[in-house]
Enzyme design. Structure first.
Site, PDB file in Angstrom:
ATOM      1  CB  SER A  86      -1.027  -0.188   1.537  1.00  0.00           C
ATOM      2  OG  SER A  86      -1.676  -1.137   1.369  1.00  0.00           O
TER       3      SER A  86
HETATM    4  N1  SAH Z   1      -0.030  -5.142   4.338  1.00  0.00           N
HETATM    5  C1  SAH Z   1       0.220  -5.465   3.030  1.00  0.00           C
HETATM    6  C2  SAH Z   1      -0.284  -5.323   1.482  1.00  0.00           C
HETATM    7  C3  SAH Z   1      -1.832  -5.482   1.189  1.00  0.00           C
HETATM    8  S1  SAH Z   1      -2.578  -5.412  -0.188  1.00  0.00           S
HETATM    9  C4  SAH Z   1       2.004  -4.238   2.729  1.00  0.00           C
HETATM   10  O1  SAH Z   1       2.188  -3.927   3.782  1.00  0.00           O
HETATM   11  O2  SAH Z   1       2.423  -5.399   1.932  1.00  0.00           O
HETATM   12  C5  SAH Z   1      -3.706  -6.203   0.547  1.00  0.00           C
HETATM   13  C6  SAH Z   1      -3.640  -8.188   0.847  1.00  0.00           C
HETATM   14  O3  SAH Z   1      -4.475  -8.833   1.499  1.00  0.00           O
HETATM   15  C7  SAH Z   1      -2.562  -9.338  -0.511  1.00  0.00           C
HETATM   16  O4  SAH Z   1      -1.567  -9.492  -0.733  1.00  0.00           O
HETATM   17  C8  SAH Z   1      -4.191 -10.706  -0.589  1.00  0.00           C
HETATM   18  O5  SAH Z   1      -3.691 -10.872  -1.070  1.00  0.00           O
HETATM   19  C9  SAH Z   1      -4.796 -10.155   0.632  1.00  0.00           C
HETATM   20  N2  SAH Z   1      -5.782 -10.765   0.925  1.00  0.00           N
HETATM   21  C10 SAH Z   1      -7.170 -10.352   0.057  1.00  0.00           C
HETATM   22  N3  SAH Z   1      -8.251 -11.263   0.985  1.00  0.00           N
HETATM   23  C11 SAH Z   1      -7.398 -12.197   1.343  1.00  0.00           C
HETATM   24  C12 SAH Z   1      -8.524 -13.029   2.669  1.00  0.00           C
HETATM   25  N4  SAH Z   1      -9.229 -13.489   3.128  1.00  0.00           N
HETATM   26  N5  SAH Z   1      -7.194 -12.889   4.205  1.00  0.00           N
HETATM   27  C13 SAH Z   1      -6.115 -13.016   4.059  1.00  0.00           C
HETATM   28  N6  SAH Z   1      -5.295 -12.255   2.847  1.00  0.00           N
HETATM   29  C14 SAH Z   1      -5.979 -11.792   1.666  1.00  0.00           C
END
Ligand code: SAH
Length: 210
Positions: A60
């Protein structure tokens, strides 16, 4: 612009946009964001925008991360859960803030990101637990949590996450559909949940396990 100049400018921008929590600024100064980013994008590590990290995910935008962390009001020693821990960057920032007495658990649904983030965190000696699973059920084993951060969006926060939140706990999540999401803060007080909507944001949606 070289990485050092970018980094300096980013800090000015964070302050200009109202990030005043010293612990957050310190964490962002300490944690090397470039380590969480694929090599071909590392030159953009301190530019204020999201960056693809594979598995259809992005790390992000720094300002949005800082806003989320500020809403969470993290303190030393807290137990924290991040849902959608992706690259592990936010996990590392939170760990820096909660310190040795704190505990951070990240849940990530994409298996490759689970492997990579564990390696990155280990390489910079950040103690954290990364679980490869669907985070929509939270993670009961380490519950209850002082704070829960959802790093993917949902139209409605799953009730089970509030059950894993301590009294006086705070949960921050991007709530809404793909076009309209607001950074929403939920506070648990006397078993009631008090909701407050904030800035407009855009996050990847919470996925279901295939
Ligand atoms: N905080 C992260 C970025 C997040 S992007 C960083 O610092 O890099 C959002 C993330 O949520 C993605 O990696 C995606 O794979 C994950 N995601 C989506 N649905 C999810 C779920 N049901 N459980 C766990 N992770 C999930």
């Amino acid at each position: 612009m070289n990485i050092q100049t970018q980094r300096k400018e980013l800090f000015e921008e964070l302050k200009r946009f109202g990030i005043h929590d010293i612990a957050i600024l310190k964490a962002m100064k300490t944690v090397p964001r470039e380590k969480f980013i694929p090599k071909n994008y590392q030159y953009l590590a301190y530019a204020d925008h999201p960056i693809p990290i594979g598995s259809d995910a992005t790390i992000s935008q720094p300002l949005v991360i800082a806003m989320m962390l500020q809403e969470l009001q993290l303190k030393e020693g807290m137990h924290v859960l991040e849902i959608g821990s992706g690259s592990g960057y936010v996990v590392a920032l939170i760990q820096n803030i909660v310190g040795k007495k704190g505990q951070i658990t990240g849940i990530e649904i994409a298996p490759e990101l689970v492997i990579e983030s564990k390696e990155t965190l280990k390489s910079i000696k950040i103690p954290a637990t990364i679980i490869g699973d669907d985070g929509s059920k939270g993670y009961k084993k380490n519950a209850p949590y002082d704070r829960i951060l959802m790093s993917c969006s949902c139209e409605k926060v799953p009730q089970i996450l509030f059950e894993q939140l301590k009294e006086e706990g705070i949960l921050v999540a991007p709530v809404g559909n793909w076009l309209w999401q607001t950074l929403t803060t939920f506070r648990k007080k006397k078993k009631q949940i008090i909701k407050e909507s904030g800035e407009l944001v855009r996050f990847l949606p919470l996925r279901q396990k295939d």
